[in-house]
Design an enzyme around this catalytic site. Structure first.
Site, PDB file in Angstrom:
ATOM      1  N   LYS A 189       0.836  -1.209   0.000  1.00 29.74           N
ATOM      2  CA  LYS A 189       0.000   0.000   0.000  1.00 29.74           C
ATOM      3  C   LYS A 189       0.872   1.261   0.000  1.00 29.74           C
ATOM      4  O   LYS A 189       2.088   1.175   0.071  1.00 29.74           O
ATOM      5  CB  LYS A 189      -0.965  -0.035   1.191  1.00 29.74           C
ATOM      6  CG  LYS A 189      -1.940  -1.222   1.147  1.00 29.74           C
ATOM      7  CD  LYS A 189      -2.800  -1.237  -0.104  1.00 29.74           C
ATOM      8  CE  LYS A 189      -4.056  -2.063  -0.034  1.00 29.74           C
ATOM      9  NZ  LYS A 189      -3.931  -3.519   0.057  1.00 29.74           N
TER      10      LYS A 189
HETATM   11  C1  LIG Z   1      -5.319  -4.360   0.504  1.00 31.68           C
HETATM   12  C2  LIG Z   1      -6.770  -4.305   0.496  1.00 31.68           C
HETATM   13  C3  LIG Z   1      -7.545  -4.788   1.564  1.00 31.68           C
HETATM   14  C4  LIG Z   1      -6.979  -5.603   2.696  1.00 31.68           C
HETATM   15  O1  LIG Z   1      -6.005  -5.034   3.446  1.00 31.68           O
HETATM   16  P1  LIG Z   1      -4.982  -5.985   4.250  1.00 31.68           P
HETATM   17  O2  LIG Z   1      -4.268  -5.009   5.107  1.00 31.68           O
HETATM   18  O3  LIG Z   1      -4.107  -6.632   3.227  1.00 31.68           O
HETATM   19  O4  LIG Z   1      -5.772  -6.958   5.031  1.00 31.68           O
HETATM   20  C5  LIG Z   1      -8.911  -4.609   1.535  1.00 31.68           C
HETATM   21  N1  LIG Z   1      -9.505  -4.009   0.503  1.00 31.68           N
HETATM   22  C6  LIG Z   1      -8.817  -3.545  -0.539  1.00 31.68           C
HETATM   23  C7  LIG Z   1      -9.556  -2.865  -1.648  1.00 31.68           C
HETATM   24  C8  LIG Z   1      -7.428  -3.688  -0.598  1.00 31.68           C
HETATM   25  O5  LIG Z   1      -6.758  -3.269  -1.668  1.00 31.68           O
END
Ligand SMILES: *Cc1c(COP(=O)(O)O)cnc(C)c1O
Length: 374
Positions: A189
């Site tokens: 992210k």
């Molecule tokens: C990355 C992501 C998640 C989940 O986040 P994690 O921290 O990996 O559990 C949920 N929704 C979207 C749209 C994402 O891109």
């Protein structure tokens, strides 16, 4: 060979200092001063009273749905065009998902399709317990229109802003429109704690309850006493230290992500075969990933070819209503051909790491042109 990843972690250089501090003070636990500070900074940034930092974005969604009393036999609406983590927590709680198509302006949930689905659900006396609206690739969905419809039916919205920390709709930060907003600090992210997430919400009381649930719902007594079932979902104080250092450079990362997007777009401005993800006047995106669509359907062999050259490209999200695991779930759309399905067939995520140079982007663009547009 140099590898150009979609969105690798980019440390600011100050992370180690905070990690060392945690070690020196022996706060090696899911509580401590870094965690408190990280939560406070996230809350202030979003102009909300409170925030709870979690072990992942997925666990933050899980907590939000628990607080909305989602349980066995309920339905939860969700954008189809998203990562499976958006809806998995609804399954953990025994609920049934209903998927909603995207619209072409933001690629987010289509307000008209949502209205159609809500109207039908109301008719069947089966309104959903929650609607999960996803802000994709760092860009705002039509959140105000969606909120208006959801409010008319009395259904709360959970904003999945996992990809969209720092992005805005009409100058207001995403995650602050719905009943709850969630973020992710996974390694890919825009900023990361290696793994982590956060939950914010309209009600500070609800967030305090989420904090309680995230630490096994242990009552404040000198013995172990539990009145409800909780989770082990709190972020570690060590990782919160990484978060503090990362959060300090968020705005810088957004500027760089936006510059990367603009460079790619500039490199292809004369090409008719390729279009970049639009940004509407109401939206200020963090451009987490540069994404585009091509005139022709993309074939896997081209993608393999690019990956062989060290260019990590990936298709856009494969719509959840087309996933084998959700083959029995309902799906609402307006168009004959679902917008999410065409996006999947024509769309691509490009390497968008904030350590990329102009030279890198020019080279990648050249390879993309050869592989995709000839
Ligand atoms: C990355 C992501 C998640 C989940 O986040 P994690 O921290 O990996 O559990 C949920 N929704 C979207 C749209 C994402 O891109």
């Amino acid at each position: 060979m140099k590898k150009y990843l979609l969105s690798p972690p980019h440390m600011s250089g100050k992370e180690q200092r905070y990690i060392n501090e945690a070690f020196e003070s022996n706060w090696i636990a899911p509580s401590g001063p870094h965690l408190t500070r990280f939560e406070r900074e996230l809350a202030e940034y979003h102009d909300v009273e409170d925030c709870v930092a979690t072990s992942s974005g997925t666990s933050a969604i899980h907590l939000a749905l628990r607080l909305l009393d989602v349980k066995q036999g309920d339905t939860v609406f969700c954008s189809s065009f998203t990562f499976i983590a958006s809806i998995n927590p609804a399954i953990y709680l025994g609920a049934t998902p209903v998927f909603i198509d995207s619209e072409p302006l933001t690629w987010g949930m289509c307000p008209d399709s949502l209205e159609l689905a809500l109207k039908e659900a109301k008719h069947q006396n089966r309104l959903p317990k929650a609607i999960i609206v996803v802000h994709l690739y760092g860009q705002s969905a039509q959140i105000e229109a969606l909120l208006e419809i959801a409010t008319a039916y009395g259904v709360p919205i959970v904003e999945d802003a996992a990809e969209s920390l720092g992005a805005e709709y009409n100058g207001k930060k995403l995650g602050t429109f719905g009943e709850f907003g969630i973020f992710s600090f996974n390694g890919n992210k825009i900023i990361t704690t290696s793994g982590g997430g956060a939950l914010i919400g309209k009600s500070a009381v609800a967030i305090e309850h989420a904090r309680f649930l995230s630490s096994q719902a242990k009552e404040d007594k000198p013995y172990y006493h539990h009145k409800e079932v909780g989770y082990n979902y709190r972020l570690s104080n060590v990782l919160a230290g990484i978060g503090i250092a990362q959060f300090a450079v968020l705005d810088k990362r957004i500027r760089k992500k936006r510059a990367i997007f603009n460079l790619y777009q500039h490199n292809f401005q004369k090409e008719e075969g390729i279009t970049f993800m639009p940004e509407q006047s109401f939206s200020f995106g963090n451009r987490w990933l540069t994404t585009c669509t091509t005139n022709k359907s993309i074939q896997d062999k081209h993608l393999y070819q690019l990956v062989k050259q060290g260019i990590e490209v990936r298709r856009l999200w494969k719509p959840l209503h087309t996933q084998p695991v959700f083959k029995d779930c309902s799906f609402y759309k307006l168009e004959k051909k679902a917008v999410s399905e065409s996006l999947y067939e024509h769309g691509l995520c490009l390497p968008s790491g904030t350590m990329l140079t102009i030279t890198d982007i020019d080279w990648i663009s050249g390879q993309l042109r050869k592989e995709l547009l000839n």
